[in-house]
Design a protein around this motif. Structure first.
Motif, PDB file in Angstrom:
ATOM      1  N   PHE A  86      10.236  -1.932  -2.711  1.00 29.09           N
ATOM      2  CA  PHE A  86       9.470  -1.678  -3.907  1.00 29.09           C
ATOM      3  C   PHE A  86      10.381  -1.490  -5.084  1.00 29.09           C
ATOM      4  CE2 PHE A  86      10.831   2.308  -2.377  1.00 29.09           C
ATOM      5  CZ  PHE A  86      11.087   3.057  -3.502  1.00 29.09           C
ATOM      6  N   ALA A  87       9.772  -1.510  -6.239  1.00 32.95           N
ATOM      7  CA  ALA A  87      10.447  -1.120  -7.464  1.00 32.95           C
ATOM      8  C   ALA A  87       9.388  -0.835  -8.505  1.00 32.95           C
ATOM      9  CB  ALA A  87      11.383  -2.212  -7.975  1.00 32.95           C
ATOM     10  N   PHE A  88       9.685  -0.013  -9.485  1.00 29.73           N
ATOM     11  CA  PHE A  88       8.880   0.050 -10.687  1.00 29.73           C
ATOM     12  C   PHE A  88       9.840  -0.048 -11.841  1.00 29.73           C
ATOM     13  CE2 PHE A  88       9.728   4.511  -9.808  1.00 29.73           C
ATOM     14  CZ  PHE A  88      10.084   5.013 -11.049  1.00 29.73           C
ATOM     15  N   GLY A  96       4.755   1.420  -9.890  1.00 35.29           N
ATOM     16  CA  GLY A  96       5.616   1.495  -8.729  1.00 35.29           C
ATOM     17  C   GLY A  96       4.867   1.653  -7.436  1.00 35.29           C
ATOM     18  N   GLU A  97       5.592   1.908  -6.382  1.00 33.58           N
ATOM     19  CA  GLU A  97       5.021   2.153  -5.066  1.00 33.58           C
ATOM     20  C   GLU A  97       5.671   3.373  -4.456  1.00 33.58           C
ATOM     21  OE1 GLU A  97       5.292  -1.234  -2.565  1.00 33.58           O
ATOM     22  OE2 GLU A  97       4.115  -2.512  -3.878  1.00 33.58           O
ATOM     23  N   SER A 111       5.889  -4.946  -7.931  1.00 34.70           N
ATOM     24  CA  SER A 111       7.225  -4.526  -7.526  1.00 34.70           C
ATOM     25  C   SER A 111       8.234  -5.558  -8.004  1.00 34.70           C
ATOM     26  CB  SER A 111       7.315  -4.389  -5.999  1.00 34.70           C
ATOM     27  OG  SER A 111       7.134  -5.651  -5.380  1.00 34.70           O
ATOM     28  N   GLU A 157      11.070 -12.001  -8.834  1.00 38.11           N
ATOM     29  CA  GLU A 157      11.284 -10.559  -8.779  1.00 38.11           C
ATOM     30  C   GLU A 157      12.768 -10.303  -8.547  1.00 38.11           C
ATOM     31  OE1 GLU A 157       9.760  -8.458  -5.414  1.00 38.11           O
ATOM     32  OE2 GLU A 157      10.294 -10.033  -3.986  1.00 38.11           O
TER      33      GLU A 157
END
Length: 316
Positions: A4-6, A205-206, A235, A283
């Motif tokens: 994940f990412a934010f 985000g996650e 993400s 991504e």
């Protein structure tokens, strides 16, 4: 492990009233370079005011994890021949520390372990040095990294430690890490800071819970914002602050598909931007504002099928 990412980026002191962004105001442009870093994603990148260049390190591609260092001068990429450097990794945090005038890199993932080492890059010499702090964040990957707009110090927030999303927040003092304890913690992200605005913006985000929201960081604390609309939860997106428009520019990421949409945050709300050109959906790319050309530089990323080696800029 959930990947994940934010995204996190700063806004300006003078906030603009939300509205439609004209398509002609800014656009994406490809940059053709004779040499460039190998295709990759999950690399670390930041602007170094000492050398006046963007510094890029590591990442991963189909060949494995990387440990090379490159600089971008606005027109071309140059590989640095460094005698020592951080070991191979992806998803490390890197930010400029205004006080010590060095880039600070922390953590990452090498394919087996989350890492907890700290490295310093000196733009005057082009050399990496491993730091030996007495205190340090837990080994983690994918954390936010940005320059604190109040203190000028490199700051690390959140990330993934084995099987845990952490909200640990640490700030580099120039020789050691100092722990901070703001609320509203969450997992990893990319970040950029706006010295004029004295704050930073966090998006979505996650984590173990839904964090599809927008928040701000003012140095000692965090506050959730309530915009009328937001980009889709995603993400692997990236964002950077554009001083010319006083807006955060967000691009791409992954939701149920790979995205190549562009959004702006003006301090009040999000607005989708219609552009004539756009990089491929992706991504795990990087976005860094480059003051000498007053444009945001995007490099690399992952399309779901292949890693990319392309360079794009965004601006007027």
């Amino acid at each position: 492990m959930r990947r994940f990412a934010f995204v996190a980026a700063a806004w300006a002191a003078t906030l603009l009233i939300g509205g439609v962004v004209p398509a002609a105001a800014a656009d994406w442009s490809p940059v053709l370079t004779k040499t460039n870093p190998a295709a990759r994603g999950g690399h670390s990148a930041a602007y170094d005011p000492v050398s006046g260049k963007i510094v890029l390190f590591g990442g991963t591609n189909k060949s494995g994890f990387l440990a090379d260092t490159w600089t971008f001068d606005g027109a071309s990429w140059t590989k640095l021949a460094t005698r020592t450097s951080p070991p191979k990794r992806a998803d490390a945090g890197m930010a400029y520390d205004e006080v010590s005038r060095q880039l600070v890199l922390f953590g990452g993932f090498d394919g087996v372990n989350h890492l907890g080492d700290t490295w310093l890059f000196d733009g005057a010499t082009g050399k990496w040095t491993q730091a030996a702090p007495h205190s340090s964040p837990r080994p983690a990957s994918g954390g936010i990294s940005f320059t604190d707009p109040l203190t000028g110090h490199a700051t690390m927030f959140g990330g993934v430690v084995p099987a845990i999303f952490t909200n640990d927040t640490w700030q580099w003092s120039g020789a050691d890490w100092v722990r901070l304890d703001p609320p509203n913690g969450r997992g990893a992200a990319t970040a950029a800071s706006d010295p004029a605005g004295h704050n930073a913006m966090l998006f979505a985000g996650e984590s173990e819970v839904d964090v599809h929201d927008t928040g701000t960081w003012d140095g000692p604390d965090g506050t959730l914002a309530v915009p009328a609309s937001q980009p889709d939860d995603r993400s692997g997106a990236a964002a950077a602050f554009d001083p010319g428009s006083s807006r955060v520019i967000l691009f791409g990421g992954f939701a149920d598909r790979y995205l190549n949409d562009t959004w702006t945050w003006d301090g009040w709300g999000w607005t989708p931007v219609s552009t004539r050109k756009a990089p491929l959906p992706r991504e795990l790319h990087s976005m860094v504002y480059f003051p000498p050309t007053a444009r945001i530089v995007l490099f690399g990323g992952f399309t779901g099928r292949r890693y990319l080696p392309d360079t794009w800029t965004y601006g007027n």
